[in-house]
Design a protein around this motif. Structure first.
Motif, PDB file in Angstrom:
ATOM      1  N   LYS A 184       0.829  -1.201   0.000  1.00 13.83           N
ATOM      2  CA  LYS A 184       0.000   0.000   0.000  1.00 13.83           C
ATOM      3  C   LYS A 184       0.865   1.252   0.000  1.00 13.83           C
ATOM      4  O   LYS A 184       0.575   2.225  -0.716  1.00 13.83           O
ATOM      5  N   SER A 185       1.948   1.227   0.764  1.00 11.47           N
ATOM      6  CA  SER A 185       2.841   2.382   0.827  1.00 11.47           C
ATOM      7  C   SER A 185       3.458   2.679  -0.536  1.00 11.47           C
ATOM      8  O   SER A 185       3.525   3.837  -0.964  1.00 11.47           O
ATOM      9  N   ASP A 207       0.794   3.968  -2.893  1.00 11.85           N
ATOM     10  CA  ASP A 207       0.510   5.371  -2.583  1.00 11.85           C
ATOM     11  C   ASP A 207       1.614   6.273  -3.131  1.00 11.85           C
ATOM     12  O   ASP A 207       1.356   7.411  -3.527  1.00 11.85           O
ATOM     13  N   TYR A 253       1.103   6.820  -6.787  1.00 13.33           N
ATOM     14  CA  TYR A 253      -0.177   7.471  -7.098  1.00 13.33           C
ATOM     15  C   TYR A 253       0.031   8.965  -7.269  1.00 13.33           C
ATOM     16  O   TYR A 253       0.701   9.628  -6.473  1.00 13.33           O
ATOM     17  N   THR A 313      -5.794   4.208  -7.980  1.00 15.97           N
ATOM     18  CA  THR A 313      -5.608   4.130  -6.533  1.00 15.97           C
ATOM     19  C   THR A 313      -5.246   2.707  -6.099  1.00 15.97           C
ATOM     20  O   THR A 313      -5.390   1.749  -6.869  1.00 15.97           O
ATOM     21  N   PHE A 314      -4.819   2.576  -4.862  1.00 16.48           N
ATOM     22  CA  PHE A 314      -4.480   1.262  -4.314  1.00 16.48           C
ATOM     23  C   PHE A 314      -5.698   0.349  -4.320  1.00 16.48           C
ATOM     24  O   PHE A 314      -5.606  -0.832  -4.652  1.00 16.48           O
TER      25      PHE A 314
END
Length: 323
Positions: free
Chosen positions: A33-34, A37, A40, A268-269
């Motif tokens: 996720k990091s 992000d 993104y 997005t994630f």
């Protein structure tokens, strides 16, 4: 007393056995996720982009009706797991002292319900109005003039069709992505040598650096840019095939880490998770087409000229495909 200690030890051992894998899964999830992000990059809305403060009368009726903010809101509200969507892939030639230019522009129309992707290049030298700049120029110059948003809106105006997502790839970091995937399989239509590499005709498996050279050659190709466009699509097709076969979160984490500094996207994630979990197994077919046109010099500058009839043909094909 001895039995009590033994039960206590077993309890802690079982707790560790259960919790450690769970903690590691959480760590992997947060790590992915990091990175997601990090790559993104929210697409700027028209109202937030100074390049679009021009007189609205300079834009076409279609563009005035297709306001970016309204279309983005619609995408967020109506998104479902079977909705078709478009992605503009920009291969950007980054430069030390300026924004650079888009070296490759590929449009992908993804139709999960049909299990297919339609893919075609937008020739970089295509002569077209640059939306927000007030000029008629090569379409790849839009990125130099106004970045991602000007590129997207210029492509939308050219195709008369909305772009839902974009992926921007630094061409120099392109090789890292392919190496992270373990190479890429392509089908080479003609034998040639380029940048110290020898590419035989037929099926090939290329490393990252080889794929970069393979996708850049054009002057030795009798088809010129059209031949290069075909090779670029072959590489993207190979990347998609590899990516769709990522079998574990560990490989996904490694891939995202490797592309972290080379890719920016407005996916997005949460949407990435949807693509991986719900779409991957559905997408089995990749269709390709080419934008027909001809070369022409205007004031000493070479352009790729696309007729209104051909643009209507591409628009109709996209409209039919996305139903």
């Amino acid at each position: 007393m001895h039995m009590k200690k033994k039960r206590s030890w077993l309890t802690w051992a079982l707790a560790i056995i259960v919790l450690l894998p769970s903690a590691y899964v959480v760590y992997i999830y947060q790590s992915i996720k990091s990175t997601a992000d990090h790559i993104y990059e929210e697409r700027p809305l028209k109202s937030e982009t100074t390049a679009y403060t021009q007189d609205p009368g300079q834009q076409s009726e279609w563009m005035r009706a297709a306001d970016a903010s309204e279309r983005l809101d619609k995408r967020n509200q109506n998104h479902s797991e079977i909705d078709p969507f478009t992605i503009l892939v920009l291969g950007v030639d980054q430069r030390p002292y300026d924004r650079g230019r888009s070296d490759a522009m590929v449009l992908m129309a993804v139709h999960p319900a049909e299990g297919s992707i339609l893919m075609f290049n937008i020739p970089r030298d295509t002569r077209t109005p640059i939306v927000g700049h007030g000029t008629v120029d090569k379409i790849n110059h839009a990125y130099a003039f106004g970045g991602i948003e000007m590129s997207i809106r210029t492509v939308e105006e050219f195709l008369q069709f909305p772009i839902d997502y974009y992926i921007k790839v630094d061409m120099e970091g392109f090789s890292n992505i392919i190496d992270s995937l373990g190479g890429v399989a392509v089908n080479n239509g003609m034998a040639f040598d380029y940048e110290g590499y020898s590419f035989k005709q037929g099926p090939l498996t290329l490393s990252g650096e080889e794929a970069l050279a393979f996708s850049r050659m054009r002057y030795e190709d009798p088809k010129g840019d059209l031949g290069r466009n075909l090779r670029q699509r072959e590489v993207i097709k190979g990347i998609l095939s590899r990516a769709m076969n990522i079998s574990t979160v560990f490989k996904l984490e490694s891939l995202l880490n490797d592309i972290g500094n080379s890719v920016k996207t407005d996916i997005t994630f949460e949407e990435m998770k949807l693509f991986v979990t719900d779409y991957r197994d559905k997408l089995q077919t990749i269709e390709q087409m080419e934008i027909a046109g001809h070369g022409q010099k205007i004031n000493g500058v070479w352009y790729y000229m696309v007729s209104d009839k051909e643009k209507e043909h591409i628009h109709t094909a996209l409209t039919e495909y996305m139903r």
